[in-house]
Design a protein around this motif. Structure first.
Motif, PDB file in Angstrom:
ATOM      1  N   GLU A 279      -8.228 -12.405   5.641  1.00 40.97           N
ATOM      2  CA  GLU A 279      -6.969 -12.977   5.183  1.00 40.97           C
ATOM      3  C   GLU A 279      -6.907 -12.927   3.654  1.00 40.97           C
ATOM      4  O   GLU A 279      -7.907 -13.163   2.977  1.00 40.97           O
ATOM      5  CB  GLU A 279      -6.846 -14.429   5.645  1.00 40.97           C
ATOM      6  CG  GLU A 279      -6.730 -14.617   7.151  1.00 40.97           C
ATOM      7  CD  GLU A 279      -5.331 -14.292   7.672  1.00 40.97           C
ATOM      8  OE1 GLU A 279      -4.413 -14.107   6.843  1.00 40.97           O
ATOM      9  OE2 GLU A 279      -5.171 -14.222   8.914  1.00 40.97           O
ATOM     10  N   ASN A 280      -5.751 -12.553   3.137  1.00 37.32           N
ATOM     11  CA  ASN A 280      -5.493 -12.531   1.683  1.00 37.32           C
ATOM     12  C   ASN A 280      -6.326 -11.498   0.915  1.00 37.32           C
ATOM     13  O   ASN A 280      -6.309 -11.483  -0.316  1.00 37.32           O
ATOM     14  CB  ASN A 280      -5.720 -13.915   1.056  1.00 37.32           C
ATOM     15  CG  ASN A 280      -4.827 -14.971   1.668  1.00 37.32           C
ATOM     16  OD1 ASN A 280      -3.612 -14.782   1.774  1.00 37.32           O
ATOM     17  ND2 ASN A 280      -5.432 -16.082   2.110  1.00 37.32           N
ATOM     18  N   GLU A 281      -7.019 -10.625   1.614  1.00 40.96           N
ATOM     19  CA  GLU A 281      -7.866  -9.630   0.933  1.00 40.96           C
ATOM     20  C   GLU A 281      -7.008  -8.503   0.361  1.00 40.96           C
ATOM     21  O   GLU A 281      -6.001  -8.116   0.950  1.00 40.96           O
ATOM     22  CB  GLU A 281      -8.889  -9.057   1.908  1.00 40.96           C
ATOM     23  CG  GLU A 281      -9.903  -8.116   1.245  1.00 40.96           C
ATOM     24  CD  GLU A 281     -10.970  -7.615   2.202  1.00 40.96           C
ATOM     25  OE1 GLU A 281     -11.909  -6.944   1.728  1.00 40.96           O
ATOM     26  OE2 GLU A 281     -10.869  -7.885   3.424  1.00 40.96           O
ATOM     27  N   VAL A 282      -7.436  -7.997  -0.786  1.00 41.86           N
ATOM     28  CA  VAL A 282      -6.825  -6.811  -1.376  1.00 41.86           C
ATOM     29  C   VAL A 282      -7.818  -5.663  -1.238  1.00 41.86           C
ATOM     30  O   VAL A 282      -8.938  -5.728  -1.757  1.00 41.86           O
ATOM     31  CB  VAL A 282      -6.454  -7.020  -2.859  1.00 41.86           C
ATOM     32  CG1 VAL A 282      -5.905  -5.724  -3.449  1.00 41.86           C
ATOM     33  CG2 VAL A 282      -5.431  -8.139  -2.998  1.00 41.86           C
ATOM     34  N   VAL A 283      -7.422  -4.618  -0.537  1.00 40.20           N
ATOM     35  CA  VAL A 283      -8.261  -3.433  -0.341  1.00 40.20           C
ATOM     36  C   VAL A 283      -7.591  -2.281  -1.075  1.00 40.20           C
ATOM     37  O   VAL A 283      -6.458  -1.919  -0.759  1.00 40.20           O
ATOM     38  CB  VAL A 283      -8.412  -3.098   1.157  1.00 40.20           C
ATOM     39  CG1 VAL A 283      -9.308  -1.874   1.335  1.00 40.20           C
ATOM     40  CG2 VAL A 283      -8.953  -4.288   1.923  1.00 40.20           C
ATOM     41  N   GLN A 284      -8.283  -1.723  -2.047  1.00 41.71           N
ATOM     42  CA  GLN A 284      -7.684  -0.660  -2.855  1.00 41.71           C
ATOM     43  C   GLN A 284      -8.708   0.422  -3.159  1.00 41.71           C
ATOM     44  O   GLN A 284      -9.865   0.122  -3.480  1.00 41.71           O
ATOM     45  CB  GLN A 284      -7.131  -1.227  -4.165  1.00 41.71           C
ATOM     46  CG  GLN A 284      -6.366  -0.206  -4.992  1.00 41.71           C
ATOM     47  CD  GLN A 284      -5.512  -0.840  -6.074  1.00 41.71           C
ATOM     48  OE1 GLN A 284      -5.441  -2.056  -6.197  1.00 41.71           O
ATOM     49  NE2 GLN A 284      -4.843  -0.015  -6.853  1.00 41.71           N
ATOM     50  N   ASP A 285      -8.293   1.689  -3.039  1.00 43.39           N
ATOM     51  CA  ASP A 285      -9.148   2.843  -3.336  1.00 43.39           C
ATOM     52  C   ASP A 285     -10.462   2.758  -2.554  1.00 43.39           C
ATOM     53  O   ASP A 285     -11.548   2.879  -3.107  1.00 43.39           O
ATOM     54  CB  ASP A 285      -9.439   2.930  -4.842  1.00 43.39           C
ATOM     55  CG  ASP A 285      -8.189   3.074  -5.672  1.00 43.39           C
ATOM     56  OD1 ASP A 285      -7.272   3.792  -5.231  1.00 43.39           O
ATOM     57  OD2 ASP A 285      -8.105   2.461  -6.747  1.00 43.39           O
ATOM     58  N   GLU A 286     -10.322   2.580  -1.254  1.00 45.53           N
ATOM     59  CA  GLU A 286     -11.510   2.339  -0.435  1.00 45.53           C
ATOM     60  C   GLU A 286     -11.400   3.044   0.912  1.00 45.53           C
ATOM     61  O   GLU A 286     -10.313   3.199   1.472  1.00 45.53           O
ATOM     62  CB  GLU A 286     -11.660   0.827  -0.216  1.00 45.53           C
ATOM     63  CG  GLU A 286     -12.931   0.415   0.494  1.00 45.53           C
ATOM     64  CD  GLU A 286     -13.017  -1.100   0.648  1.00 45.53           C
ATOM     65  OE1 GLU A 286     -13.167  -1.551   1.804  1.00 45.53           O
ATOM     66  OE2 GLU A 286     -12.922  -1.822  -0.374  1.00 45.53           O
ATOM     67  N   ILE A 287     -12.540   3.465   1.427  1.00 42.87           N
ATOM     68  CA  ILE A 287     -12.655   3.902   2.821  1.00 42.87           C
ATOM     69  C   ILE A 287     -13.539   2.873   3.515  1.00 42.87           C
ATOM     70  O   ILE A 287     -14.645   2.586   3.058  1.00 42.87           O
ATOM     71  CB  ILE A 287     -13.277   5.308   2.930  1.00 42.87           C
ATOM     72  CG1 ILE A 287     -12.388   6.356   2.256  1.00 42.87           C
ATOM     73  CG2 ILE A 287     -13.508   5.686   4.397  1.00 42.87           C
ATOM     74  CD1 ILE A 287     -12.991   7.749   2.217  1.00 42.87           C
ATOM     75  N   ARG A 288     -13.035   2.317   4.603  1.00 43.68           N
ATOM     76  CA  ARG A 288     -13.764   1.258   5.289  1.00 43.68           C
ATOM     77  C   ARG A 288     -13.792   1.538   6.788  1.00 43.68           C
ATOM     78  O   ARG A 288     -12.836   2.040   7.362  1.00 43.68           O
ATOM     79  CB  ARG A 288     -13.113  -0.096   5.028  1.00 43.68           C
ATOM     80  CG  ARG A 288     -13.887  -1.287   5.587  1.00 43.68           C
ATOM     81  CD  ARG A 288     -13.197  -2.617   5.281  1.00 43.68           C
ATOM     82  NE  ARG A 288     -13.105  -2.900   3.852  1.00 43.68           N
ATOM     83  CZ  ARG A 288     -12.793  -4.100   3.362  1.00 43.68           C
ATOM     84  NH1 ARG A 288     -12.536  -5.110   4.183  1.00 43.68           N
ATOM     85  NH2 ARG A 288     -12.703  -4.292   2.060  1.00 43.68           N
ATOM     86  N   GLY A 289     -14.939   1.223   7.394  1.00 44.28           N
ATOM     87  CA  GLY A 289     -15.081   1.382   8.832  1.00 44.28           C
ATOM     88  C   GLY A 289     -16.051   0.366   9.373  1.00 44.28           C
ATOM     89  O   GLY A 289     -16.264  -0.688   8.772  1.00 44.28           O
TER      90      GLY A 289
END
Length: 300
Positions: A279-289
């Protein structure tokens, strides 16, 4: 059974281990990793179909059953499983030995590229015919080159043929270029690849020594070509795909099944199966798995 019609055979090399993309590739082979909307295997298949009536092949080793299932879904002629990996020469020999004729176009299953394949095949066949006409029998193999200064190991002579690969064999002189992974082999050339040959560069060396140097097509040096075998390369491939489709660069790519809370913000990132977003997270310029994330510099 020998297949003697005029259909061109196309082989997408898809047997790699995907080591540089682990843990993303722990459960999915690299050719099936999603690049915005489709896997690179499906994208390469669509590029190949621009050539018209072809026979599509792929090889498979790592998590081979997934490649086989996808090949069946996409209508491949055959997916050639390799219990032991056969390198870059063995798969070519295997297809020829099984009776397929009509020439063979090779494409990589880990490169995002947008070449004019019709132009390349036309240039390859024209060089082949010229070699037949002058009696030299050169150019029975054609290699498509790009300009990638970090690599550029090809050395190309004034006649447009390969004279060496820097650090491996042949001349160090000539125009420098990088092998794109796209190549064309005549039936005559395929017949000379022996059982047990592993590295196709050794075959090129033999061809040069025999006076049958491969033709190097330098007409598409600056076309889109991205090695997507690293996290940075994968992000670059996703960006290129978005650009090709007219999408915004900062658009988030979210695989089905990933839950993104309404309060979270995802910018210029790729979320694969198993990614967890708070919640409320900012994900930027990322690859996530699943159990991993890679932060990718904006100007990768």
């Amino acid at each position: 059974m020998t297949r003697t019609d005029d259909k061109l055979n196309v082989l997408i090399l898809a047997a790699g281990l995907g080591t540089r993309l682990r843990p993303l590739t722990n459960e999915i082979p690299k050719p099936l990793v999603r690049v915005y909307d489709k896997s690179i295997l499906e994208i390469q298949m669509e590029r190949a179909k621009s050539l018209g009536d072809i026979r599509l092949h792929a090889n498979a080793h790592y998590l081979a059953e997934q490649i086989v299932c996808e090949g069946e879904r996409l209508g491949f002629e055959r997916v050639w499983e390799e219990p032991e990996i056969l390198g870059t020469a063995g798969p070519l020999r295997r297809i020829y030995a099984a009776g397929y004729r009509g020439g063979l176009l090779i494409m990589n299953g880990d490169a995002y590229c947008n070449f004019d394949l019709k132009k390349f095949v036309a240039n390859a066949r024209a060089a082949y015919e010229a070699g037949k006409a002058d009696g030299s029998n050169r150019c029975e193999v054609a290699l498509l080159a790009v300009d990638f200064p970090k690599v550029n190991t090809f050395r190309v002579g004034a006649d447009g043929c390969l004279v060496g690969v820097a650090g491996r064999f042949g001349s160090e002189d000539g125009l420098a270029a990088t092998f794109s992974g796209i190549s064309w082999y005549s039936d005559e050339a395929l017949a000379r690849i022996h059982d047990g040959e592993f590295d196709i560069r050794e075959f090129w060396k033999q061809e040069i020594a025999a006076g049958r140097a491969p033709f190097v097509d330098m007409s598409q040096l600056h076309a889109t070509w991205i090695d997507m075998g690293s996290p940075e390369g994968l992000m670059a491939a996703v960006d290129a795909r978005k650009q090709e489709l007219g999408r915004e660069k900062n658009e988030a790519v979210v695989e089905p099944g990933v839950n993104v809370p309404a309060s979270a913000r995802v910018v210029h990132s790729v979320l694969y199966k198993g990614a967890v977003i708070s919640e409320n997270e900012v994900v930027q310029d990322e690859i996530r798995g699943k159990n991993f994330f890679w932060q990718i510099p904006p100007n990768h």
